[in-house]
Structure formats: structure tokens, C-alpha cells
Scaffold this motif. Structure first.
Motif, mmCIF file in Angstrom:
data_model
loop_
_atom_site.group_PDB
_atom_site.id
_atom_site.type_symbol
_atom_site.label_atom_id
_atom_site.label_comp_id
_atom_site.label_asym_id
_atom_site.label_seq_id
_atom_site.Cartn_x
_atom_site.Cartn_y
_atom_site.Cartn_z
ATOM 1 N N VAL A 245 0.810 -1.225 0.000
ATOM 2 C CA VAL A 245 0.000 0.000 0.000
ATOM 3 C C VAL A 245 0.839 1.269 0.000
ATOM 4 O O VAL A 245 0.345 2.346 -0.361
ATOM 5 C CB VAL A 245 -0.960 0.015 1.216
ATOM 6 N N CYS A 246 2.110 1.201 0.361
ATOM 7 C CA CYS A 246 2.930 2.403 0.509
ATOM 8 C C CYS A 246 2.949 3.210 -0.789
ATOM 9 O O CYS A 246 3.378 2.711 -1.834
ATOM 10 C CB CYS A 246 4.356 2.034 0.906
ATOM 11 N N PRO A 247 2.497 4.462 -0.752
ATOM 12 C CA PRO A 247 2.369 5.264 -1.983
ATOM 13 C C PRO A 247 3.681 5.504 -2.721
ATOM 14 O O PRO A 247 3.684 5.681 -3.940
ATOM 15 C CB PRO A 247 1.782 6.592 -1.485
ATOM 16 N N THR A 248 4.791 5.535 -1.984
ATOM 17 C CA THR A 248 6.085 5.840 -2.603
ATOM 18 C C THR A 248 7.048 4.653 -2.581
ATOM 19 O O THR A 248 8.232 4.811 -2.880
ATOM 20 C CB THR A 248 6.746 7.025 -1.886
ATOM 21 N N ARG B 297 14.075 8.289 2.843
ATOM 22 C CA ARG B 297 14.106 9.288 1.775
ATOM 23 C C ARG B 297 12.886 9.197 0.864
ATOM 24 O O ARG B 297 12.572 10.155 0.149
ATOM 25 C CB ARG B 297 15.383 9.124 0.958
ATOM 26 N N ARG B 298 12.198 8.066 0.887
ATOM 27 C CA ARG B 298 11.011 7.883 0.061
ATOM 28 C C ARG B 298 9.714 7.990 0.869
ATOM 29 O O ARG B 298 8.624 8.015 0.290
ATOM 30 C CB ARG B 298 11.052 6.510 -0.618
ATOM 31 N N CYS B 299 9.839 8.010 2.182
ATOM 32 C CA CYS B 299 8.661 7.966 3.061
ATOM 33 C C CYS B 299 7.960 9.323 3.103
ATOM 34 O O CYS B 299 8.592 10.362 3.335
ATOM 35 C CB CYS B 299 9.100 7.556 4.464
ATOM 36 N N ILE B 300 6.653 9.338 2.892
ATOM 37 C CA ILE B 300 5.898 10.587 2.884
ATOM 38 C C ILE B 300 5.997 11.301 4.228
ATOM 39 O O ILE B 300 6.130 12.530 4.280
ATOM 40 C CB ILE B 300 4.431 10.337 2.488
ATOM 41 N N SER B 301 5.954 10.560 5.330
ATOM 42 C CA SER B 301 6.076 11.202 6.641
ATOM 43 C C SER B 301 7.409 11.933 6.760
ATOM 44 O O SER B 301 7.471 13.059 7.271
ATOM 45 C CB SER B 301 5.943 10.164 7.756
ATOM 46 N N TYR B 302 8.474 11.306 6.301
ATOM 47 C CA TYR B 302 9.784 11.968 6.335
ATOM 48 C C TYR B 302 9.784 13.197 5.436
ATOM 49 O O TYR B 302 10.234 14.279 5.828
ATOM 50 C CB TYR B 302 10.885 11.006 5.881
ATOM 51 N N LEU B 303 9.280 13.045 4.213
ATOM 52 C CA LEU B 303 9.310 14.147 3.251
ATOM 53 C C LEU B 303 8.527 15.356 3.743
ATOM 54 O O LEU B 303 8.924 16.506 3.526
ATOM 55 C CB LEU B 303 8.738 13.673 1.907
ATOM 56 N N ILE B 304 7.437 15.108 4.437
ATOM 57 C CA ILE B 304 6.559 16.187 4.898
ATOM 58 C C ILE B 304 7.039 16.803 6.205
ATOM 59 O O ILE B 304 6.915 18.014 6.412
ATOM 60 C CB ILE B 304 5.116 15.648 5.064
ATOM 61 N N ILE B 305 7.607 15.984 7.089
ATOM 62 C CA ILE B 305 7.924 16.445 8.440
ATOM 63 C C ILE B 305 9.415 16.719 8.633
ATOM 64 O O ILE B 305 9.806 17.812 9.069
ATOM 65 C CB ILE B 305 7.446 15.414 9.479
ATOM 66 N N GLU B 306 10.264 15.754 8.324
ATOM 67 C CA GLU B 306 11.689 15.870 8.629
ATOM 68 C C GLU B 306 12.481 16.611 7.544
ATOM 69 O O GLU B 306 13.472 17.272 7.841
ATOM 70 C CB GLU B 306 12.298 14.485 8.832
ATOM 71 N N ASN B 307 12.057 16.487 6.314
ATOM 72 C CA ASN B 307 12.758 17.101 5.190
ATOM 73 C C ASN B 307 12.567 18.622 5.192
ATOM 74 O O ASN B 307 11.445 19.102 5.066
ATOM 75 C CB ASN B 307 12.221 16.500 3.885
ATOM 76 N N PRO B 308 13.654 19.400 5.300
ATOM 77 C CA PRO B 308 13.510 20.857 5.353
ATOM 78 C C PRO B 308 13.477 21.523 3.983
ATOM 79 O O PRO B 308 13.199 22.726 3.892
ATOM 80 C CB PRO B 308 14.767 21.284 6.119
ATOM 81 N N GLY C 230 2.286 13.903 7.761
ATOM 82 C CA GLY C 230 2.364 12.479 8.044
ATOM 83 C C GLY C 230 1.611 11.632 7.034
ATOM 84 O O GLY C 230 1.004 12.138 6.088
ATOM 85 N N CYS C 231 1.685 10.319 7.250
ATOM 86 C CA CYS C 231 1.013 9.351 6.379
ATOM 87 C C CYS C 231 0.681 8.128 7.218
ATOM 88 O O CYS C 231 1.551 7.586 7.904
ATOM 89 C CB CYS C 231 1.927 8.967 5.215
ATOM 90 N N ASP C 232 -0.569 7.688 7.171
ATOM 91 C CA ASP C 232 -1.026 6.561 7.983
ATOM 92 C C ASP C 232 -1.303 5.300 7.179
ATOM 93 O O ASP C 232 -1.779 4.310 7.729
ATOM 94 C CB ASP C 232 -2.320 6.939 8.723
ATOM 95 N N ASP C 233 -1.033 5.316 5.878
ATOM 96 C CA ASP C 233 -1.487 4.224 5.012
ATOM 97 C C ASP C 233 -1.082 2.838 5.510
ATOM 98 O O ASP C 233 -1.888 1.907 5.526
ATOM 99 C CB ASP C 233 -0.970 4.422 3.587
ATOM 100 N N CYS C 234 0.189 2.677 5.905
ATOM 101 C CA CYS C 234 0.642 1.345 6.308
ATOM 102 C C CYS C 234 -0.007 0.895 7.608
ATOM 103 O O CYS C 234 -0.073 -0.311 7.891
ATOM 104 C CB CYS C 234 2.168 1.287 6.411
ATOM 105 N N GLN C 235 -0.521 1.839 8.393
ATOM 106 C CA GLN C 235 -1.235 1.475 9.612
ATOM 107 C C GLN C 235 -2.721 1.241 9.332
ATOM 108 O O GLN C 235 -3.325 0.325 9.887
ATOM 109 C CB GLN C 235 -1.072 2.570 10.664
#
Length: 365
Positions: A210-213, A225-236, A253-258
């Protein structure tokens, strides 16, 4: 004054029952104890860092040695008391969450971030828990943490027996799925330790599929580096163009895998008001959140985990989601006007994403 620890106060069965009762009274839903030896997990962390899969989370690399050894983080530590706290609000409906992801007008914020900052909630209760333990067993040295120090939290919790590692790398257990926060109390007393539990994922690969990326590159392997949560939150920096469409309408964030995980069908709801959604974050539209000024952003997100990304990254994320809405032909005039009106005062980061978003309108025309 508390008495010094005695054999009776450290008796495994008596202490186990007492800890369970105190933890539950404080709002925790699980408590287990482990030692400080992380073994192969420390080696896997080094491999993960060497591959660069941590992206721009430089603090992961900078504190790698501490992360691999709690005794270095807090000298004298011999045990780690691991706790979990469920966070799903009572009204949470996973089917409704999927429907929101399918509606390009909606702004989707990860469930865990819709309420009060969990760091504040857990830290205060962990301090209280540690004091109660000290009163029970005698004087001890301790420090409390919740996602606030270089600790391998998930691995420690797994080793303590709070759950098993899912293929998405999150911790899972039968009672709460993966919808819980973790906290730790590092202590200098040799408390009796728990047992690891078996893995119960079987042949299921739903989280990977299910992971979109495609950030879960293999079972138990995550490329941040591919995780939406990282890209949206941690990536400056700018969101890489190749991942923008996959972000859809996710703005934090992203909840898809949960959401897809079968074990979360059994996830218990939390009755703590701290985790109830605030500021309409469970049903807000993109245009509603885009209308917030920087002052409103700071005010509305006071006491929220979202506040730490700052207004610029918040607008960056919204701009991408609005571009995806334009690409779907949704509220084209209103969204295009809102984006265009923000251009003159936008900073460099947000400007680039607004221009990309407006370009999606042209492609959908």
C-alpha cells in the motif's frame, strides 16, 4: 524517604502486577522491562546509516553510538522500562480515513498529530511513574524519554516484549495494533526483565503493497528518503518532484501502512482527551488550512507536534496537496486563486511549490 531495594521489592511476580496496575492508572496500556544490550540491532542501524537511508536526519548519524547503547546515553543504566500509550480517539473510523484520502479537497493530517503533542503527555506521566517506582523499590537513578533522545525505542520495546516488529518497521501487538506511542525510563537498578514475543505478521505484505512511494523496500526495510512522513515532516527542503503526486492530499504524516494493517482492526481507542482532534484537523479542507496566517498557525498549533515544522513547511505541504487537487480538476478556480494570491508574499521554498501546483492546473486543462 524511600527504602533501598530489597529482594522482595524486586520479586518478579509481585513487581509485575504492581507495575501493570500503576501504569494503567497513569494512562499507559503496556509496560515491560529489558536490559541495555541491543545486539544485532546496533549493527543494522549502522548499515542503514551507511546506506544513507536516513536522508537529512543528521542527528541519527551524529548520535549513532549513543543510540546503540543506552549505557552511554545515561551512565549507570542497567535496565530500560518501556511503556506504550494508545492514541486513537474514540471516534476514529478507518473506513472514513480512506474516504478522506480519496477526496482531493480534504487536508489529511496523520491521526497521531491531530491532538496535543504526545511528547508533553507522556513525559509528565513517565516522571510520575518513575517517582512511584522509586517509592516502591527504593532510591534509584533514572531519566525519562519519549522520542526525545538518541534511543532505539522500537527495538528496546520489542526486546522488552511490548510487541513485535512489523514489516513496516513499526511495533505491533495484538491489543493495540501499531497505534500507540512509546516511552522509556532508564534506571540503574537490575529489575527483572521480560521476554520477547513471537512475530505474527505471517505472509501478509499489505503495508509494503500500500505504501504510496514504495518506501518499504523489503520486509523490515524502510528508506526514509522515500517515506511521505519523512518528506513532509523531517525534510527541510523542497519535496522531490517525483514524490509529489504520490503525496495526494496528505499535509502532515502518512497513515497508510497502519490503516491497512489487519492488526489495527483490534486497536483500542484512547479515552485521554489530550489525543482528541483539535482545530478541525479531522475534517478540514485544504482551502481552510491554506487560509491560516502565520499567527493563526502558531496559535492553533500551540501544544501540537505540528508546530515544530514551522509555517513555511506547512504551506509547502499544502501547496503540493492543492496542486494534486488541481490535477484532479477539483475546485480549480478557488484553489488557483488562493495559490496565486499567496505568491507575492511567499518565501523561496513555498514559491517553488506554488508554481508547481499552478502548473498542475495547466496539465489538467
Amino acid at each position: 524517604m524511600p527504602l533501598s531495594a530489597t529482594p522482595q521489592s524486586l520479586d518478579a511476580s509481585n513487581l509485575r502486577d504492581w507495575l501493570d496496575g500503576q501504569a494503567l492508572a497513569l494512562g499507559f496500556h503496556g509496560v515491560r522491562i529489558t536490559d541495555t544490550h541491543l545486539g544485532p540491532a546496533a549493527e543494522r542501524l549502522q548499515e542503514w546509516l551507511a546506506d544513507g537511508r536516513h536522508g537529512q536526519m543528521e542527528y541519527m548519524q551524529r548520535h549513532a553510538q549513543l543510540r546503540s547503547n543506552p549505557e552511554l546515553l545515561v551512565p549507570g543504566t542497567v535496565r530500560v522500562i518501556c511503556v506504550s500509550m494508545n492514541y486513537l480517539p474514540p471516534e476514529t473510523d478507518f473506513d472514513a480515513e480512506w474516504q478522506r484520502l480519496e477526496d482531493p479537497t480534504q487536508a489529511v493530517v496523520s491521526i497521531y498529530a491531530r491532538g496535543r503533542d504526545y511528547h508533553k503527555v507522556l513525559r509528565n506521566r513517565l516522571q510520575e511513574f518513575a517517582k512511584l517506582i522509586e517509592e516502591r523499590i527504593g532510591k534509584l537513578g533514572y531519566r525519562v524519554f519519549t522520542d526525545s533522545a538518541p534511543l532505539m525505542e522500537v527495538e528496546l520495546a520489542r526486546k522488552a516484549g511490548l510487541g513485535w516488529r512489523g514489516k513496516h518497521t513499526l511495533l505491533l501487538n495484538r491489543e493495540s495494533g501499531s497505534t500507540f506511542f512509546l516511552g522509556e525510563i532508564l534506571v540503574d537498578v537490575p529489575l527483572p526483565i521480560g521476554q520477547e514475543i513471537e512475530v505474527h505478521c505471517g505472509t501478509c505484505t499489505s503495508c509494503i503493497d500500500v505504501c504510496p512511494t514504495k518506501a518499504i523496500t523489503a520486509p523490515y526495510q524502510l528508506d526514509a528518503r522515500r517515506c511521505i512522513s519523512y518528506l513532509i515532516i523531517e525534510n527541510p527542503d523542497a519535496i522531490p518532484v517525483e514524490f509529489r503526486k504520490a503525496m495526494g492530499n496528505r499535509v502532515y504524516g502518512c497513515d497508510d501502512c497502519q490503516l491497512i494493517c489487519p492488526w489495527n482492526k483490534f486497536a483500542k481507542r484512547s479515552q485521554l482527551p489530550d489525543f482528541a482532534k483539535r482545530n478541525g484537523l479531522g475534517q478540514a479542507t485544504l482551502l481552510q488550512l491554506w487560509s491560516w496566517t502565520e499567527e493563526e498557525f502558531e496559535q492553533r498549533h500551540e501544544g501540537s507536534a505540528i508546530r515544530r515544522i514551522g509555517y513555511s513547511r506547512w504551506r509547502r505541504n499544502l501547496a503540493v496537496a492543492m496542486g494534486n487537487a488541481l490535477a484532479n480538476g477539483v475546485e480549480v478556480s478557488a484553489i488557483a486563486e488562493a495559490l496565486s494570491a499567496a505568491l507575492p508574499s511567499a518565501d523561496h521554498l513555498v514559491t517553488e511549490h506554488i508554481e508547481w501546483a499552478l502548473g498542475q492546473k495547466a496539465r489538467s486543462a
